[in-house]
Design an enzyme around this catalytic site. Structure first.
Site, PDB file in Angstrom:
ATOM      1  N   SER A 254     -32.322  52.053  14.283  1.00 50.03           N
ATOM      2  CA  SER A 254     -31.967  50.705  14.700  1.00 50.03           C
ATOM      3  C   SER A 254     -31.894  49.859  13.454  1.00 50.03           C
ATOM      4  O   SER A 254     -32.305  50.281  12.373  1.00 50.03           O
ATOM      5  CB  SER A 254     -33.012  50.143  15.658  1.00 50.03           C
ATOM      6  N   LYS A 255     -31.378  48.683  13.597  1.00 51.58           N
ATOM      7  CA  LYS A 255     -31.186  47.808  12.426  1.00 51.58           C
ATOM      8  C   LYS A 255     -32.509  47.665  11.662  1.00 51.58           C
ATOM      9  O   LYS A 255     -32.543  47.621  10.441  1.00 51.58           O
ATOM     10  CB  LYS A 255     -30.676  46.446  12.906  1.00 51.58           C
ATOM     11  N   ARG A 256     -33.592  47.617  12.424  1.00 52.75           N
ATOM     12  CA  ARG A 256     -34.899  47.427  11.809  1.00 52.75           C
ATOM     13  C   ARG A 256     -35.404  48.708  11.135  1.00 52.75           C
ATOM     14  O   ARG A 256     -36.113  48.672  10.137  1.00 52.75           O
ATOM     15  CB  ARG A 256     -35.880  46.981  12.886  1.00 52.75           C
ATOM     16  N   ASP A 264     -25.898  46.699   2.991  1.00 53.99           N
ATOM     17  CA  ASP A 264     -27.331  46.401   2.829  1.00 53.99           C
ATOM     18  C   ASP A 264     -27.947  47.304   1.757  1.00 53.99           C
ATOM     19  O   ASP A 264     -28.803  46.875   0.989  1.00 53.99           O
ATOM     20  CB  ASP A 264     -28.104  46.637   4.136  1.00 53.99           C
TER      21      ASP A 264
END
Ligand code: GLU
Length: 481
Positions: A254-256, A264
């Site tokens: 997930s993004k986290r 990024d």
């Protein structure tokens, strides 16, 4: 002669390019290059509701930054364009009409209310849900009447009943589905746009794609695709579904948890060649314990036979390690642009020569470009404080005395090179009959404020005699207090 290999990466511009997408692109790229084939880029943007402004530019930038240049695609016509699906709508319409004509597809006039009702009934009954194929056998008169009424419609594929649909996955082997469980999938939506399935198959055929390498979340779609190829009377390409990538703790990305975008990673201080190498090993084991490989070596070694169907875990520690080894190898000049930009953000100015000297010393001990920038403050400003643990260990009255003595010797060095500094330290420790480390550790702490860093004498040379002396005297005062 065997057909020329043609593969494609087909992202939807619904957001940034994350590592999973980048890994798919990269496997396609390696496979194409290994086989002397072609790597295409196609933009699947027919789902207008999920379109994200700016996503396309980011996808292009990310692919280029990683070095995944496409042979054919947007901006590079190879005779199969346009390569953006929203510019190909007429093609899908024509092809749908062809399928209706040949009896493989039909117009469905069911309203969304009716479909919701059917679903609710099915759920209540506890069975499988899906379209009940009501419009599959409408009479020509009923169809005509609906048209006259201006009823909106979709076009659905007529899934043949009672069939076993099988395909040979190049990574997983044979995969079978029973056709009865497959929905009569929508090919053209009420707004006239094709669904992903329709546009994807038509384009893979029209663009002469020989192998489809994509994430395993598409496996369940593949039997439908196989039937769609069959309906058209086209040969299907070969399929290979790439293993899922899990987060460091084994859960879904997930993004986290690691599902960062390629950009990024760039911002996080990773080099493109390190991320490339790292992504290539997510699911592919080149054999032996080979890990660090050049792009050329990866191209030569790449084979789908060594791609495992098992999930691979995104191990950020390994990525950092790999990035560190690539940083160490990079000529400092090629890192200077990124590093000086980071220094600027932190308020540090460095001339070209000074920047190169600092990078030379730090690149071999940094895992990220950002880490290099973060740990370089003492090359620009006097330490504002000293590492607490190291103070306890290395700053005491004895140390202050030793620093005072060595300071005197440093003053006498005319040519402030690391070799001359080292000679002074060695001579001093012999004469004093003290270990050299008894003065090295306090000096390092005095000059940098921290207990770890590059070779002390090299570091002193770069910082310069005047600053070195000033910092040592500040440390002696600090100890005295
Ligand atoms: N547009 C699809 C995606 O975003 C492509 C899937 C495929 O490669 O067939 O992942």
């Amino acid at each position: 002669m065997a057909e020329k290999v043609r593969v494609r990466f087909a992202p939807s511009p619904t957001g940034y390019l994350h590592v999973g997408g980048a890994r798919s692109a990269l496997f396609n790229y390696l496979f194409a290059r290994h086989n002397g084939g072609e790597f295409l880029l196609r933009i699947e943007d027919t789902d207008r509701s999920r379109f994200v402004e700016g996503a396309l530019t980011e996808i292009y930038d990310s692919l280029r930054w990683l070095g995944l240049d496409w042979d054919e695609g947007p901006g590079k016509d190879g005779g199969c364009g346009p390569y953006v699906q929203s510019e190909r709508l007429h093609i899908y319409k024509d092809k749908a009409a062809q399928l209706i004509e040949s009896g493989h597809a039909y117009r469905c006039f069911c309203t969304s209310e009716r479909l919701a009702g059917v679903r609710a009934e099915q759920e209540k009954a506890g069975g499988a849900t899906g379209y009940d194929r009501r419009c599959r056998d409408l009479s020509p008169e009923e169809i005509e009447r609906n048209h006259k009424d201006g009823a909106p419609h979709v076009v659905r594929l007529k899934i043949p009943m009672g069939r076993t649909v099988a395909f040979e996955d190049l990574i997983r082997g044979r995969i079978e589905y029973q056709s009865d469980v497959l929905d009569d999938l929508v090919l053209i939506k009420a707004d006239g746009f094709p669904t992903y399935h329709m546009a994807n198959i038509v384009d893979d055929h029209e663009m002469r794609i020989t192998h489809v390498l994509r994430g395993d979340e598409w496996i369940a779609s593949t039997p439908r695709h196989v039937l769609l190829y069959e309906a058209f009377g086209w040969d299907a390409p070969a399929f290979a579904h790439l293993p899922v990538i899990l987060s460091p703790d084994g859960g879904k990305l997930s993004k986290r948890k690691g599902a960062a975008s390629v950009m990024d990673y760039k911002r996080g201080g990773f080099l493109p060649e390190a991320l490339f190498n790292f992504l290539a090993l997510l699911g592919w084991a080149p054999g032996g314990d080979r890990e660090k490989m050049s792009v050329q070596e990866m191209i030569e070694a790449f084979s789908l036979e060594q791609v495992s169907p098992k999930a691979s875990v995104l191990d950020e520690k390994k990525l950092e390690w790999m990035n560190g080894t690539y940083m160490a190898e990079r000529p400092s000049e090629s890192l200077a642009g990124d590093v000086t930009a980071l220094w600027k953000e932190r308020g540090y100015e460095a001339g070209d020569d000074y920047a190169i000297k600092v990078i030379d010393l730090l690149k071999v001990r940094s895992r990220r470009v950002t880490e290099l920038a973060d740990t370089s403050s003492y090359f620009f400003v006097d330490p504002a404080e000293y590492e607490e643990k190291a103070v306890k260990k290395h700053f005491n009255a004895d140390a202050a005395g030793r620093l005072a003595l060595i300071s005197k010797e440093i003053e006498g060095i005319d040519d402030f090179t690391h070799a001359n500094i080292e000679a002074v330290y060695r001579g001093w420790s012999e004469r004093q009959q003290l270990s050299i480390s008894s003065v090295i550790h306090p000096t390092r702490l005095a000059i940098s404020g921290v207990s770890a860093g590059p070779g002390l004498f090299e570091m002193m040379e770069v910082i310069g005699k005047e600053k070195v002396l000033k910092r040592i005297s500040a440390a002696i005062k600090f100890i005295g207090n």
